[in-house]
Design a protein around this motif. Structure first.
Motif, PDB file in Angstrom:
ATOM      1  N   GLY A  95      -6.545   1.626  -5.986  1.00 15.39           N
ATOM      2  CA  GLY A  95      -5.569   2.164  -4.758  1.00 15.39           C
ATOM      3  C   GLY A  95      -4.322   2.488  -5.353  1.00 15.39           C
ATOM      4  O   GLY A  95      -3.762   1.730  -6.264  1.00 15.39           O
ATOM      5  N   ASN A  97      -1.863   1.565  -3.588  1.00 24.43           N
ATOM      6  CA  ASN A  97      -1.245   0.483  -3.133  1.00 24.43           C
ATOM      7  C   ASN A  97      -1.130  -0.676  -4.453  1.00 24.43           C
ATOM      8  O   ASN A  97      -0.221  -1.217  -4.542  1.00 24.43           O
ATOM      9  CB  ASN A  97      -2.064  -0.198  -1.832  1.00 24.43           C
ATOM     10  N   TYR A 124       5.464  -0.706   1.638  1.00 26.81           N
ATOM     11  CA  TYR A 124       7.011  -0.900   1.162  1.00 26.81           C
ATOM     12  C   TYR A 124       7.693  -2.210   1.441  1.00 26.81           C
ATOM     13  O   TYR A 124       8.193  -3.038   0.699  1.00 26.81           O
ATOM     14  CB  TYR A 124       7.863   0.321   1.311  1.00 26.81           C
ATOM     15  N   ALA A 164       8.121   8.300   0.952  1.00 29.54           N
ATOM     16  CA  ALA A 164       6.805   9.075   1.026  1.00 29.54           C
ATOM     17  C   ALA A 164       6.634  10.513   1.468  1.00 29.54           C
ATOM     18  O   ALA A 164       7.400  10.810   2.673  1.00 29.54           O
ATOM     19  CB  ALA A 164       5.655   8.324   2.252  1.00 29.54           C
ATOM     20  N   ASN A 168       3.663   8.446   5.939  1.00 31.16           N
ATOM     21  CA  ASN A 168       2.804   8.004   7.083  1.00 31.16           C
ATOM     22  C   ASN A 168       3.565   6.816   7.718  1.00 31.16           C
ATOM     23  O   ASN A 168       4.116   6.107   6.867  1.00 31.16           O
ATOM     24  CB  ASN A 168       1.606   7.484   6.107  1.00 31.16           C
ATOM     25  N   ASP A 195       6.044   8.642  -3.074  1.00 29.63           N
ATOM     26  CA  ASP A 195       4.372   8.253  -2.538  1.00 29.63           C
ATOM     27  C   ASP A 195       4.025   9.472  -2.283  1.00 29.63           C
ATOM     28  O   ASP A 195       4.220  10.073  -1.034  1.00 29.63           O
ATOM     29  CB  ASP A 195       4.366   7.124  -1.700  1.00 29.63           C
ATOM     30  N   THR A 225      -3.283   9.181  -4.961  1.00 31.29           N
ATOM     31  CA  THR A 225      -4.380   8.568  -4.396  1.00 31.29           C
ATOM     32  C   THR A 225      -5.540   9.198  -4.535  1.00 31.29           C
ATOM     33  O   THR A 225      -5.412  10.457  -3.963  1.00 31.29           O
ATOM     34  CB  THR A 225      -4.230   7.896  -3.206  1.00 31.29           C
ATOM     35  N   SER A 227      -7.837   8.315  -2.254  1.00 36.93           N
ATOM     36  CA  SER A 227      -8.341   7.893  -1.082  1.00 36.93           C
ATOM     37  C   SER A 227      -8.301   8.856   0.353  1.00 36.93           C
ATOM     38  O   SER A 227      -9.011   8.706   1.141  1.00 36.93           O
ATOM     39  CB  SER A 227      -7.357   6.516  -0.628  1.00 36.93           C
ATOM     40  N   LYS A 228      -7.413   9.809   0.076  1.00 34.59           N
ATOM     41  CA  LYS A 228      -7.411  10.946   0.952  1.00 34.59           C
ATOM     42  C   LYS A 228      -8.281  12.011   0.917  1.00 34.59           C
ATOM     43  O   LYS A 228      -9.460  12.220   1.245  1.00 34.59           O
ATOM     44  CB  LYS A 228      -5.765  10.830   1.379  1.00 34.59           C
ATOM     45  N   ARG A 236     -11.157   2.869  -3.943  1.00 34.51           N
ATOM     46  CA  ARG A 236      -9.987   2.023  -4.449  1.00 34.51           C
ATOM     47  C   ARG A 236      -9.567   2.715  -5.812  1.00 34.51           C
ATOM     48  O   ARG A 236      -9.474   1.966  -6.990  1.00 34.51           O
ATOM     49  CB  ARG A 236      -9.932   0.440  -4.374  1.00 34.51           C
TER      50      ARG A 236
HETATM   51  C1  LIG Z   1      -3.315   6.107   2.736  1.00 36.39           C
HETATM   52  C2  LIG Z   1      -1.679   5.795   1.895  1.00 36.39           C
HETATM   53  C3  LIG Z   1      -1.656   5.378   0.563  1.00 36.39           C
HETATM   54  C4  LIG Z   1      -3.011   5.346  -0.334  1.00 36.39           C
HETATM   55  O1  LIG Z   1      -3.434   4.040  -0.401  1.00 36.39           O
HETATM   56  P1  LIG Z   1      -4.516   3.713  -1.391  1.00 36.39           P
HETATM   57  O2  LIG Z   1      -4.256   2.226  -1.679  1.00 36.39           O
HETATM   58  O3  LIG Z   1      -4.269   4.709  -2.382  1.00 36.39           O
HETATM   59  O4  LIG Z   1      -5.790   3.672  -0.616  1.00 36.39           O
HETATM   60  C5  LIG Z   1      -0.485   5.306  -0.044  1.00 36.39           C
HETATM   61  N1  LIG Z   1       0.636   5.595   0.749  1.00 36.39           N
HETATM   62  C6  LIG Z   1       0.601   5.946   1.669  1.00 36.39           C
HETATM   63  C7  LIG Z   1       2.000   6.471   2.633  1.00 36.39           C
HETATM   64  C8  LIG Z   1      -0.735   6.174   2.436  1.00 36.39           C
HETATM   65  O5  LIG Z   1      -0.898   6.502   3.930  1.00 36.39           O
END
Ligand SMILES: *Cc1c(COP(=O)(O)O)cnc(C)c1O
Length: 367
Positions: A95, A97, A124, A164, A168, A195, A225, A227-228, A236
């Motif tokens: 991920g 993160n 962060y 970011a 988010n 990010d 990522t 993930s989205k 991950r």
């Molecule tokens: C969802 C998100 C991530 C992604 O997290 P992963 O660990 O890749 O799932 C990273 N930064 C922000 C601001 C997010 O909202």
């Protein structure tokens, strides 16, 4: 007598508050004994993985007794081709993160200052706290990053800045001109982490592609990522792109097998599936319009968003509304822990899920 283990922990860990994830569907099922739950709480891709990803995952099952490729050769090659970046500028993470954590552990010393914005992503703050650094949180401007305030907050002790884009949990975004003007002001020994977790969703004029800025700003690190928009939150996988010197450092501290074999294969397949990505972005734009129109009918206002979610001003304490929505089988995200107690963050879902959410909102607001 039992030992005081908390006192043994590092000061950074002692002060940590665990990350609060979106409520899992199974948890709500257990708690309320209901089914047919809609989860719009974690900005996931609502479509499930694509066919090519499913195939790639099943193909790799026969290899599970082997360690994965520690260097992620195939995935780095695929990323290198797709984004025209050198392989020795890529760090893979469990991920993104994971990559954010690696950046903190690589560069942040106890007592350093780390700048991020009010309403910035909570990771962060976690990374900063874990490294025993001092968080310098600049006030938001219209819920987004105030880059002037962030530049003004730079001191001799500043080590890292997190941005970011889009942000988010607010969905706010920065244009290329303002981002460049900011980067021009940051001394080159301060690491700027950009990010871009939601970048694939954005089709706005003057929206920056961080990867195109790397050549000009050697202190810039871009994180992305799967993930989205790529639909692989459970796998991950994320990555950082930075100059080769920074990348070399990140790869020293990285666990050798931080991305597992199934995730590596899934990410390669997802990267090659342009149609899946395009359809995800299209569905998101349509869903955003659907949700916005429904919210407007309910008399609600939201923060304009470039991501795959809307953060809605409920004009009252959102906590009880969040609970009431759970009883309607709709999971959204409270953001009081971000300093937004009257807002709820709603991820864009499939059309029927968006409708379920709007219907449930109408019901709980009139109750
Ligand atoms: C969802 C998100 C991530 C992604 O997290 P992963 O660990 O890749 O799932 C990273 N930064 C922000 C601001 C997010 O909202």
């Amino acid at each position: 007598m039992s030992c005081d283990f908390k006192a043994l922990a590092t000061p950074g860990v002692q002060g940590l508050h665990p990350y609060l994830p979106g409520k899992p569907v199974e948890e709500l099922e257990r708690e309320l004994g209901i089914s047919d739950i809609v989860k719009l709480a974690s900005n996931e891709n609502p479509r499930g993985p694509g066919v090519q990803v499913r195939q790639a995952v099943s193909n790799v099952v026969t290899e599970l007794s082997r360690y994965p490729d520690s260097n992620g050769f195939e995935l780095k090659r695929a990323l290198s081709r797709k984004f025209d970046i050198a392989e020795n500028c890529i760090t893979l993470g469990n991920g993104s993160n994971d990559v954010l954590d690696l950046l903190g552990r690589t560069f942040i010393r106890s007592g350093d200052e780390v700048i991020y914005s009010e309403y910035g992503f909570l990771v962060y703050a976690l990374v900063t706290q874990a490294m025993e650094a001092n968080a310098v949180v600049t006030p938001a401007k219209a819920y987004g990053h105030d880059l002037d305030a962030m530049a003004a907050a730079i001191t001799e002790r500043t080590r890292m800045i997190f941005i970011a884009n889009p942000n988010n949990p607010t969905g706010t975004w920065l244009g290329e001109a303002e981002l460049r003007a900011f980067l021009d002001k940051v001394p080159s020994h301060i690491i700027v982490v950009l990010d871009e977790a939601y970048t694939e969703y954005v089709a706005l004029e003057d929206f920056p592609d961080g990867l195109n800025l790397l050549a000009e700003y050697p202190n810039l690190v871009v994180t992305r990522t799967f993930s989205k928009a790529y639909g692989l939150a459970a796998m991950r996988v994320g990555f950082a792109v930075a100059n080769d010197a920074i990348t070399d450092l990140l790869n020293r501290i990285r666990q050798p097998f931080n991305v597992n074999a199934i995730a590596l294969a899934a990410a390669v397949a997802a990267l090659n599936d342009d149609a899946y990505l395009a359809e995800s972005v299209r569905l998101n734009s349509e869903g955003m319009v659907q949700l916005e129109q429904g919210l407007e009918k309910l008399g609600l206002e939201w923060i304009p968003s470039a991501g795959n979610f809307l953060t809605v001003d409920m004009q009252q304490d959102a906590g009880p509304l969040y609970q009431a929505l759970l009883h309607e089988g709709v999971i959204v995200r409270p953001v009081a822990n971000y300093g937004l107690p009257n807002h709820l963050r709603i991820s864009i879902g499939l059309p029927n899920e968006n409708q379920r959410c709007l219907d449930a909102l109408a019901k709980v607001l009139s109750a």
